[in-house]
Design a protein around this motif. Structure first.
Motif, PDB file in Angstrom:
ATOM      1  N   LYS A  45     -56.507  83.922  59.013  1.00  0.00           N
ATOM      2  CA  LYS A  45     -56.538  83.162  60.260  1.00  0.00           C
ATOM      3  C   LYS A  45     -55.439  82.102  60.292  1.00  0.00           C
ATOM      4  CE  LYS A  45     -61.417  84.077  61.133  1.00  0.00           C
ATOM      5  NZ  LYS A  45     -62.809  83.567  61.055  1.00  0.00           N
ATOM      6  N   ALA A  49     -52.340  82.073  63.072  1.00  0.00           N
ATOM      7  CA  ALA A  49     -51.944  80.873  63.818  1.00  0.00           C
ATOM      8  C   ALA A  49     -50.495  80.515  63.526  1.00  0.00           C
ATOM      9  CB  ALA A  49     -52.869  79.710  63.459  1.00  0.00           C
ATOM     10  N   CYS A  85     -52.603  84.013  71.652  1.00  0.00           N
ATOM     11  CA  CYS A  85     -53.976  83.903  71.145  1.00  0.00           C
ATOM     12  C   CYS A  85     -54.906  84.920  71.800  1.00  0.00           C
ATOM     13  CB  CYS A  85     -54.500  82.483  71.382  1.00  0.00           C
ATOM     14  SG  CYS A  85     -53.870  81.248  70.226  1.00  0.00           S
ATOM     15  N   TYR A  89     -57.843  88.972  67.484  1.00  0.00           N
ATOM     16  CA  TYR A  89     -59.296  88.836  67.270  1.00  0.00           C
ATOM     17  C   TYR A  89     -60.064  89.083  68.565  1.00  0.00           C
ATOM     18  CZ  TYR A  89     -58.283  86.914  62.654  1.00  0.00           C
ATOM     19  OH  TYR A  89     -57.857  86.742  61.367  1.00  0.00           O
ATOM     20  N   GLU A  95     -63.278  80.429  68.778  1.00  0.00           N
ATOM     21  CA  GLU A  95     -62.345  79.535  69.452  1.00  0.00           C
ATOM     22  C   GLU A  95     -60.941  79.779  68.917  1.00  0.00           C
ATOM     23  OE1 GLU A  95     -63.270  75.353  70.006  1.00  0.00           O
ATOM     24  OE2 GLU A  95     -65.350  75.749  69.435  1.00  0.00           O
ATOM     25  N   LYS A  96     -59.970  79.771  69.812  1.00  0.00           N
ATOM     26  CA  LYS A  96     -58.565  79.910  69.426  1.00  0.00           C
ATOM     27  C   LYS A  96     -57.721  79.384  70.572  1.00  0.00           C
ATOM     28  CE  LYS A  96     -58.965  84.702  70.900  1.00  0.00           C
ATOM     29  NZ  LYS A  96     -58.825  86.128  70.606  1.00  0.00           N
ATOM     30  N   CYS A 137     -51.168  75.485  66.964  1.00  0.00           N
ATOM     31  CA  CYS A 137     -52.093  76.550  67.365  1.00  0.00           C
ATOM     32  C   CYS A 137     -53.234  76.603  66.346  1.00  0.00           C
ATOM     33  CB  CYS A 137     -51.352  77.887  67.397  1.00  0.00           C
ATOM     34  SG  CYS A 137     -52.390  79.353  67.617  1.00  0.00           S
ATOM     35  N   HIS A 138     -54.410  77.024  66.803  1.00  0.00           N
ATOM     36  CA  HIS A 138     -55.497  77.259  65.849  1.00  0.00           C
ATOM     37  C   HIS A 138     -56.170  78.580  66.138  1.00  0.00           C
ATOM     38  CE1 HIS A 138     -59.338  76.725  68.124  1.00  0.00           C
ATOM     39  NE2 HIS A 138     -58.541  76.101  68.979  1.00  0.00           N
ATOM     40  N   VAL A 139     -56.686  79.191  65.096  1.00  0.00           N
ATOM     41  CA  VAL A 139     -57.481  80.410  65.191  1.00  0.00           C
ATOM     42  C   VAL A 139     -58.786  80.146  64.450  1.00  0.00           C
ATOM     43  CG1 VAL A 139     -57.654  82.854  64.574  1.00  0.00           C
ATOM     44  CG2 VAL A 139     -55.455  81.917  65.352  1.00  0.00           C
ATOM     45  N   ASP A 140     -59.880  80.110  65.196  1.00  0.00           N
ATOM     46  CA  ASP A 140     -61.195  79.769  64.636  1.00  0.00           C
ATOM     47  C   ASP A 140     -61.165  78.385  63.978  1.00  0.00           C
ATOM     48  OD1 ASP A 140     -63.889  80.184  64.153  1.00  0.00           O
ATOM     49  OD2 ASP A 140     -63.562  81.280  62.275  1.00  0.00           O
ATOM     50  N   GLN A 218     -60.653  73.080  58.732  1.00  0.00           N
ATOM     51  CA  GLN A 218     -61.138  73.763  59.927  1.00  0.00           C
ATOM     52  C   GLN A 218     -61.574  72.744  60.976  1.00  0.00           C
ATOM     53  OE1 GLN A 218     -64.638  76.244  59.505  1.00  0.00           O
ATOM     54  NE2 GLN A 218     -63.972  77.608  61.161  1.00  0.00           N
ATOM     55  N   THR A 401     -56.536  91.347  63.107  1.00  0.00           N
ATOM     56  CA  THR A 401     -56.333  91.057  64.519  1.00  0.00           C
ATOM     57  C   THR A 401     -56.665  92.236  65.436  1.00  0.00           C
ATOM     58  OG1 THR A 401     -53.990  91.644  64.267  1.00  0.00           O
ATOM     59  CG2 THR A 401     -54.573  89.321  64.095  1.00  0.00           C
TER      60      THR A 401
END
Length: 402
Positions: A45, A49, A85, A89, A95-96, A137-140, A218, A401
């Motif tokens: 993850k 990102a 994004c 996933y 959340e992303k 950017c964030h992924v989870d 996180q 992904t």
């Protein structure tokens, strides 16, 4: 307040300039086990990102042209992150999105310039501008951030960059590259601060007050363990050793001026929800804003440009700030005619070594400085950084992904 909360005096940098406090999300550190880099899913993850951040940086550097409005560049960067994004996933509910809104700060502007379409006067880019791009950017909830500086050129301009522009950009980039080489288990945050100071001295520029580089966790963009760029009597941090399986930013600003940024008259547009604060807001506009923020932006910094009704957002944000519901990221400036460069990398402290997850590459041949790099800085830069195994990383990213 706890001793841990008191330990830092100065300004934090989700870029720079935010009043330092204990992270809202980290206040209860004993609640639940942290998901860290011992978990391959977490690594994947972070890498997803990071790939989005790097592609967005590259896209912005192509998109930015002389005459283009800064607000359009910021909106373009945010849209790239959001679109990418949406492509990953897809089968999992998580959340992303944007972890730090795109800011484009030019020349003497240090950081956090992310204007609104209604702002006047409109700021446009010019050939020769020193352009700083900052985004995340964030992924989870797993965060990748980056910043990059370049000189905006006319299409056929291939002449080398010289003088103060070359000095400040090379100083900042080499300092960031040296800093990342020192972020490894057993080394301390103080070692990074010292090498940044040395790089500034080599190029006759200054580090910038108030810049703190944070551990990332996180949903936490401003963790408690920090590296300070410029330590002085009023701004100090505790020394700590880096540990394996942690994530850090190396976030470097250099200035041809004094490195003492101030707030001028530019509107603050970047904020972060203070999740530990509640208040029954009186104004309808304020209730609209807090509802949008709670729904869309979680614990991350956001720009009010991202709220659909900009007029309501501008009205409502004032009451939210008054009652401490938002933390502010003010636009900071050096003196007119000073130049500031900014580079930021996200680092994963893996078992195999420290991995530079994000950040652009500068072609140093384009920047001709008459300054000499000291032996101390050369020795640090000579340390071989970790080179990621591209095939395995690509396979993991594809697997996760789909």
């Amino acid at each position: 307040r706890s001793s841990r909360e008191k330990r830092v005096v100065g300004r934090s940098t989700g870029g720079c300039g935010q009043a330092r406090r204990m992270s809202d999300v980290e206040m209860d550190e004993g609640a639940g086990a942290e998901m860290d880099l011992t978990n391959q899913d977490v690594i994947n993850k972070y890498k997803a990102a990071g790939e989005i951040v790097n592609k967005t940086l590259a896209g912005l550097m192509v998109y930015a042209k002389p005459g283009m409005k800064v607000v359009d560049c910021c909106a373009f960067g945010d849209s790239l992150i959001t679109q990418q994004c949406a492509m990953i996933y897809k089968s999992k509910k998580m959340e992303k999105g944007i972890a730090f809104p795109t800011c484009v700060s030019v020349n003497d502007c240090v950081c956090h310039y992310s204007p609104l379409p209604s702002d006047s006067p409109t700021v446009s880019l010019k050939a020769g501008d020193v352009v700083k791009v900052d985004l995340g950017c964030h992924v989870d909830g797993f965060i990748a951030v980056a910043a990059h500086t370049f000189v905006l050129r006319e299409e056929n301009d291939t002449a080398p960059i010289t003088g103060p522009k070359a000095d400040v950009i090379k100083a900042a980039y080499l300092a960031a590259e040296a800093g990342l080489r020192l972020v490894k288990p057993g080394n301390t945050n103080a070692q990074v601060t010292e090498i940044l100071k040395k790089a500034a001295s080599d190029f006759g520029v200054n580090t910038v007050q108030g810049v703190l580089m944070h551990e990332l966790k996180q949903f936490v963009i401003d963790g408690n363990n920090v590296i300070i760029e410029r330590e002085d009597i009023e701004q100090k941090v505790d020394t700590f050793e880096f540990e394996q399986s942690k994530v850090y930013t190396v976030d470097v600003f250099m200035s041809t001026g004094e490195g003492k940024p101030i707030v001028r008259d530019a509107r603050t547009t970047v904020f972060k929800r203070a999740v530990d604060q509640e208040y029954k807001l009186k104004m309808k506009a304020s209730r609209y804003v807090i509802g949008e923020v709670n729904k869309k932006f979680s614990t991350f910094p956001f720009t009010i440009r991202a709220i659909e009704d900009e007029r309501q957002a501008r009205m409502g944000v004032t009451e939210c700030i008054k009652h401490n519901l938002f933390h502010t990221y003010p636009v900071l400036w050096e003196k007119p005619n000073d130049l500031v460069a900014h580079f930021k990398f996200t680092l994963l402290m893996l078992v195999s070594g420290t991995n530079k997850l994000t950040g652009g590459i500068v072609n140093l041949d384009e920047y001709q400085s008459d300054k000499t790099v000291s032996e101390e800085l050369q020795n640090v830069l000579a340390i071989e950084p970790m080179k990621p195994k591209k095939k395995k990383a690509a396979a993991n990213a594809k697997m996760e992904t789909e």
